[in-house]
Design an enzyme around this catalytic site. Structure first.
Site, PDB file in Angstrom:
ATOM      1  N   LYS A  76      56.662  24.453  47.172  1.00  0.00           N
ATOM      2  CA  LYS A  76      57.752  23.863  46.580  1.00  0.00           C
ATOM      3  C   LYS A  76      59.011  24.847  46.801  1.00  0.00           C
ATOM      4  O   LYS A  76      58.815  25.872  46.807  1.00  0.00           O
ATOM      5  CB  LYS A  76      57.598  23.698  45.181  1.00  0.00           C
ATOM      6  CG  LYS A  76      58.725  23.000  44.262  1.00  0.00           C
ATOM      7  CD  LYS A  76      58.113  23.034  42.559  1.00  0.00           C
ATOM      8  CE  LYS A  76      59.329  22.450  41.751  1.00  0.00           C
ATOM      9  NZ  LYS A  76      58.710  22.063  40.498  1.00  0.00           N
ATOM     10  N   SER A 151      59.010  17.438  38.472  1.00  0.00           N
ATOM     11  CA  SER A 151      59.974  17.736  39.843  1.00  0.00           C
ATOM     12  C   SER A 151      59.344  18.180  41.031  1.00  0.00           C
ATOM     13  O   SER A 151      60.129  18.308  42.108  1.00  0.00           O
ATOM     14  CB  SER A 151      60.736  19.124  39.243  1.00  0.00           C
ATOM     15  OG  SER A 151      60.049  20.157  39.022  1.00  0.00           O
ATOM     16  N   SER A 175      55.714  19.092  35.689  1.00  0.00           N
ATOM     17  CA  SER A 175      56.301  18.944  36.911  1.00  0.00           C
ATOM     18  C   SER A 175      55.261  18.947  37.852  1.00  0.00           C
ATOM     19  O   SER A 175      55.517  18.623  39.271  1.00  0.00           O
ATOM     20  CB  SER A 175      57.277  20.078  37.339  1.00  0.00           C
ATOM     21  OG  SER A 175      58.654  19.465  36.919  1.00  0.00           O
TER      22      SER A 175
HETATM   23  N1  GLN Z   1      60.557  16.843  33.796  1.00  0.00           N
HETATM   24  C1  GLN Z   1      60.569  17.884  32.893  1.00  0.00           C
HETATM   25  C2  GLN Z   1      61.955  18.429  33.162  1.00  0.00           C
HETATM   26  O1  GLN Z   1      62.821  17.911  33.445  1.00  0.00           O
HETATM   27  C3  GLN Z   1      59.676  19.090  33.526  1.00  0.00           C
HETATM   28  C4  GLN Z   1      60.107  19.870  34.707  1.00  0.00           C
HETATM   29  C5  GLN Z   1      59.224  20.723  34.996  1.00  0.00           C
HETATM   30  O2  GLN Z   1      58.101  20.808  34.652  1.00  0.00           O
HETATM   31  N2  GLN Z   1      59.718  21.864  35.769  1.00  0.00           N
HETATM   32  O3  GLN Z   1      62.209  19.547  32.325  1.00  0.00           O
END
Ligand code: GLN
Length: 473
Positions: A76, A151, A175
């Site tokens: 990532k 994400s 994420s």
């Molecule tokens: N979707 C969640 C957010 O927007 C989780 C993001 C993550 O785990 N980095 O914060």
């Protein structure tokens, strides 16, 4: 060539049925085939990967190859890899080059894994659909009109379409697990502190975890075993001994499992998902597990707690991107203050700006007690309550997400609707406990569904034992 696990790759390498160069070329072909449409990789380290592959082939011949020779990894774009760009999918870091290598990446490299490229994600890991990337959205390989989740969307699609064998992502509130569920792969968020965060760009430091996306539990076990464990460069990393996950057997076929009634009846849960869940629960019972309904009165407080605390931490963590020390600087400026303002306004995307504003607000004097301090208290309640359940039960299960992957652009106008995609994943993040998403079926449109299993801190071994015995019926 499709390998479900690294074990099979290694067996073929040892028998000289294949070479590392061939494996790398195979993944490069997949990238060429899928990436122009799916946009999972922001950069591919083609030449470097091929050169490295040839060196590792030599090591294999000489018998000096590491434990991950022939494993091709995607990372990532939040992880630092020395002398390579790391953009966090943000314009503000577009041309920024890493000065260091993240500890988990270094541990993979030390065992002769090959990093094949940087994967697209939501900007600074903020999002649930990968539509918040400054470099274009990622599309789901099962159906490109759907999101891959976020994400770590690029990381999930990379594994889903065999552009790489495994990916390293980060999971702050879901994420890794949510995109894993949307893409039909395994996604692990280990216990908070299990894996060093050195070299992972910080979003919300008391939540951030390095996570693993894979095609099998065997790969998840092996990778966790290699990258977990204390690191003097991250003082929050746990000193607990790391078990030999890859050697551990299925420990029991009869676990005590809790589920929350509030979840199966939650508003917005898709029929396909709840049907799959009911079917799975009865098949778990038939195979000897004990399932019991438990009440979880904090469900409605999870998302507000998560978003208040993570936004507060994000506003502090992202203060360093000021146009001076890193990346992008707007040059049409008249003084220092306008440079900060313009660089940040131009450099960050709208979701990141929203969270910085929200985070700054909940930390501002006069509001801090009402929001930030209160959310900290609720976090403690959620953690204690969750731990109490897990003293009595081995696992808590739920679907990973309420729906399967949604259409691109269907939720971008309403941030609250988007935040709801994290409803089931944030509990483990708020409590700091490990959780895994296991692919366990599809809906009527062939979109994958994920089963989430949570367990007590540092009990990943038990999680794997259950996941290995779990059969989709
Ligand atoms: N979707 C969640 C957010 O927007 C989780 C993001 C993550 O785990 N980095 O914060």
């Amino acid at each position: 060539m499709f390998y479900k696990s690294y074990q099979q790759i290694r067996a073929d390498l040892d028998e000289q049925r294949i070479t590392v160069v061939q494996i790398v070329n195979h993944h490069l072909e997949k990238i060429e085939e899928y990436n122009p449409n799916l946009n999972a990789f922001l950069e591919v380290f083609k030449e470097e990967a091929i050169t490295k592959a040839a060196q590792i082939d030599l090591k294999l011949k000489q018998g000096t190859a590491g434990r991950l020779a022939g494993l091709v990894v995607g990372i990532k774009d939040l992880f630092c890899l020395k002398d390579h760009l790391v953009s966090c999918s943000s314009k503000i870091l577009e041309d920024f080059e890493s000065q260091i290598t993240a500890t988990p990446i270094q541990r993979l490299l030390d065992e002769d894994a090959i990093v094949i490229g940087r994967q697209n994600c939501d900007e600074f890991a903020m999002g649930s659909s990968n539509e918040n990337s400054a470099f274009g959205e990622v599309k789901n390989g099962v159906n490109p009109s759907r999101v891959p989740g976020g994400s770590s969307g690029g990381s999930a699609v990379g594994v889903q379409t065999d552009m790489c064998q495994i990916s390293l992502g980060s999971d702050t509130g879901g994420s890794v697990r949510q995109p894993a569920a949307f893409c039909g792969v395994f996604g692990l968020k280990p216990t908070y502190s299990r894996i060093s965060r050195y070299g992972l760009t910080a979003y919300s430091s008391s939540f951030d975890c390095v996570g693993i996306l894979s095609k099998s539990i065997a790969d998840t076990e092996l990778i966790l075993e290699i990258i977990a464990g204390s690191d003097e460069r991250d003082t929050t990393s746990s000193r607990k001994k790391v078990p030999q996950f890859s050697q551990s057997p299925i420990k029991s076929n009869s676990y005590k499992i809790a589920y929350f009634d509030e979840i199966n009846e939650a508003e917005g849960i898709a029929t396909s998902v709840s049907q799959m869940m009911n079917q799975t629960m009865s098949s778990l019972k038939t195979s000897g597990h004990l399932l019991e309904k438990v009440s979880f009165p904090f469900l409605e407080y999870l998302l507000p707690t998560y978003y208040i605390l993570t936004s507060a931490e994000a506003s502090a963590n992202l203060a360093r991107f000021d146009g001076v020390r890193y990346g992008f600087r707007d040059l049409e400026i008249s003084n220092l203050e306008s440079m900060y303002k313009k660089s940040r306004t131009q450099g960050f995307g709208s979701e990141v700006l929203r969270r910085i504003l929200l985070g700054t607000f909940v930390l501002s004097s006069g509001y801090q007690d009402a929001f930030y301090t209160k959310a900290q208290k609720v976090r403690r309640l959620v953690k204690d309550y969750t731990e109490k359940i897990l003293e009595e039960y081995d696992f808590i299960i739920s679907p990973t997400t309420a729906t399967t992957a949604f259409e691109i652009n269907s939720k971008t106008i309403d941030p609250v609707e988007m935040y709801l995609s994290d409803l089931f994943t944030v509990q483990a993040s708020v409590a700091g406990i490990p959780a895994i998403s296991i692919p366990f079926g599809e809906d009527q449109n062939a979109m994958p569904i994920g089963l989430q299993v949570m367990t007590a801190s540092f009990e990943e071994e038990k999680l794997f034992s259950f996941a290995k015995s779990f059969k989709i019926t």
